[in-house]
Design a protein around this motif. Structure first.
Motif: not given
Ligand SMILES: Cc1cc2nc3c(=O)[nH]c(=O)nc-3n(C[C@H](O)[C@H](O)[C@H](O)COP(=O)(O)OP(=O)(O)OC[C@H]3O[C@@H](n4cnc5c(N)ncnc54)[C@H](O)[C@@H]3O)c2cc1C
Length: 568
Positions: A182, A184-185, A189-191, A218, A220, A268, A435, A439, A442, A444-445
């Protein structure tokens, strides 16, 4: 030197440690066995899967345990190999054979077919829990992604797509099985998935089909044969509402499809046996999965929500393994002439670990049962989509935190040995748990989503009513002290959350987050009470201590979480 002329070297060889490890994760696993008996809708179905659970539990405790440890050694981690063949540039990801051995044992159980029928989630999650006692092991994430695609395919796929993909996704022969991933990220932005810029354009050469261009940050299980991803059709509106959901057949026997480039595998902190890549997509052939204008909603409903539920089981497995490991150590290791388990401080730690582990598993199986009820549109269920979503999001947050705390406590129980990678699984579990916390949403989200849900459509009332009736229904006299006080805490929490909501801020405060965390723990407690109440009717009272311990944990968290002055 002693009188025999030898140096007084006392070196414990810890052979007892290897010898006391369990031969099965299923047999005598009361929390799981009783949880299944309590939550499974169809006892006949459970009986039909009993032998497979027993066998898989034995593999998980022995062969998978060993293979997971082997595949996680630095030299055995996945790596990318790139080479040219003629005019083709080919990339392949190499896994150690121990990784594939786990896949054969897992998928050979036929577990994936449980995702193809409605209302079999509880049994499917039992398999995932057993796998997760070995950490992520390179397979828990692929399991979740594949389960999500099976559900999405059944709900959204065309007849032709189902015919083409489902038999491969449901294969029990691991060598023929199709995995899903899957994406998305993106680096933006992941969130904040709505900020993503990967585009989908109509394929001029294939009517109704698409070409995808962009990067995914990201990825996986990057070796999966099919990936489901979000991309914005050219001309679609901004934000999540403009995202479509696409199916990308990304890998054949020769390697990755034309236009997919692995930039690198991530180095990682945890889940290291799993290949997670950054990839570039250059006009890669894809097809829509479901209506393109409902892409994000479908991604959340079928894929992300399945992964969030699975994540709760990753956490339950990690916490239970930490508990088991620490109990075994404390029962055998002596200090100051006593078994560690005889010291009240160690006993308290073990009790709290056990309570947290039980809490996570109870809540996770309950969520699986809720999903079973939703999928079978059961008329006797009080569960609605909205209630399920709130409890799922809160549980994903708290399950991952409680699991990390439990693993950390396990490391403390093992003292110095707890910190050593080849002594026990605990260091690897800790890395995996960190982790799990990020994933699939997060913290907060998930809290922000709950805040939005509570602000609309009386979801807060629904949630509190559900919890209140769960506590009221647990009438066993032994639980009275807990349920009575839990109901009082629930009432004060409702007032606290209402004040937060009435402030009408666009974003939740830290006070909301801490109160929502206590609410999640109360959900976990309500499940433990329900199970303990049911067991009390059969004269079983051995889990009531854990209920009380978890209540003590909630009470102290609730005290610690009183709103603080804003530090800013
Ligand atoms: C090992 C690993 C494997 C992964 N595999 C996949 C995958 O296969 N497919 C995929 O799509 N994604 C994958 N991800 C991505 C993962 O889903 C994202 O890392 C996660 O959703 C957070 O997004 P970000 O890293 O962009 O962090 P950000 O969104 O930048 O968040 C950074 C910080 O800001 C905070 N934050 C963000 N938005 C808000 C808000 N609205 N209010 C308050 N605080 C907020 C968060 O809580 C966090 O503390 C993987 C991540 C990891 C670590």
């Amino acid at each position: 030197m002693n009188t025999n002329g030898n140096w007084p070297i006392s070196r414990e060889d810890f052979s007892w440690w290897r010898e006391c490890q369990p031969a099965s994760f299923y047999n005598r696993n009361d929390d799981l066995v009783r949880g299944l008996a309590f939550y499974c809708r169809d006892k006949g179905r459970l009986a039909a899967y009993q032998d497979r659970l027993v066998r898989f539990g034995a593999s998980a405790g022995t062969d998978i345990n060993e293979a997971a440890e082997t595949s996680n050694r630095p030299n055995n981690l996945p790596s990318v190999q790139s080479f040219s063949r003629g005019r083709d540039y080919i990339q392949q990801v190499r896994y150690d054979s121990s990784y594939h051995a786990i896949g054969s044992m897992l998928y050979g159980t036929g577990v994936m077919s449980l995702f193809s029928t409605p209302a079999d989630n509880v049994i499917a999650m039992a398999f995932l829990h057993l796998l997760s006692l070995n950490g992520e092991a390179g397979h828990a994430c692929p399991f979740a992604c594949t389960a999500g695609l099976i559900k999405a395919m059944n709900a959204l796929g065309t007849a032709e797509q189902k015919q083409r993909h489902l038999p491969n996704l449901l294969q029990t022969d691991y060598d023929k099985l199709y995995h899903a991933a899957q994406y998305l990220a993106e680096s933006r932005g992941g969130s904040d998935v709505g900020a993503n810029v990967t585009i989908a354009e109509q394929d001029p050469d294939r009517e109704g089909k698409w070409l995808i261009t962009g990067e995914k940050w990201f990825c996986s299980n990057v070796t999966a044969q099919v990936a489901v991803l979000t991309a914005r059709p050219v001309g679609a509106i901004e934000g999540t509402r403009g995202l479509g959901l696409f199916l990308l057949p990304q890998r054949g026997p020769e390697g990755f499809a034309n236009g997919i480039e692995i930039v690198r595998l991530k180095d990682k902190l945890g889940t290291r046996s799993l290949a997670t890549a950054e990839i570039l997509l250059k006009r890669v052939k894809a097809e829509a999965l479901g209506p393109v204008d409902r892409g994000f909603k479908n991604m959340m409903k079928y894929l992300v929500n399945t992964s969030r539920l699975c994540n709760c089981l990753f956490a339950s497995g990690a916490a239970q393994r930490a508990c088991l490991t620490a109990e075994l150590y404390a029962d055998h290791r002596t200090a100051f002439g006593k078994r560690l388990s005889k010291f009240p401080l160690v006993r308290y730690m073990l009790g709290l670990m056990k309570a947290k582990s039980m809490a996570i598993l109870s809540a996770s199986l309950c969520l699986a049962r809720m999903l079973d009820d939703l999928e079978s549109a059961s008329s006797d269920s009080t569960v609605t989509d909205r209630l399920y979503r709130v409890l799922l999001n809160l549980s994903k947050y708290r399950a991952s935190v409680l699991a990390r705390e439990t693993v950390l406590a396990g490391i403390e129980c093992l003292g110095g040995n707890g910190t050593i990678d080849n002594f026990s699984i605990l260091p690897r579990l800790l890395r995996d748990c960190i982790v799990y916390e990020t994933w699939e949403g997060a913290h907060n989200v998930l809290i922000a989503q709950t805040y939005r849900d509570f602000r609309k459509e009386s979801t807060i009332g629904l949630t509190f009513d559900y919890l209140e009736s769960a506590f009221r229904a647990a009438t066993a006299p032994e639980l009275d002290g807990v349920t009575f006080r839990a109901l009082r805490l629930l009432e004060s929490l409702r007032r606290r959350l209402m004040i937060e909501l009435e402030a009408d801020e666009p974003e939740p405060s830290w006070g909301f987050r801490t109160a929502a965390g206590v609410l999640a723990d109360l959900f976990f407690l309500s499940r433990m009470c329900a199970e303990a109440d049911w067991e009390a009717q059969a004269g079983l009272t051995d889990r009531q201590d854990s209920v009380k311990t978890f209540w003590d944990h909630i009470r102290s968290s609730a005290r610690a979480s009183r709103p603080l002055p804003n530090p800013i």
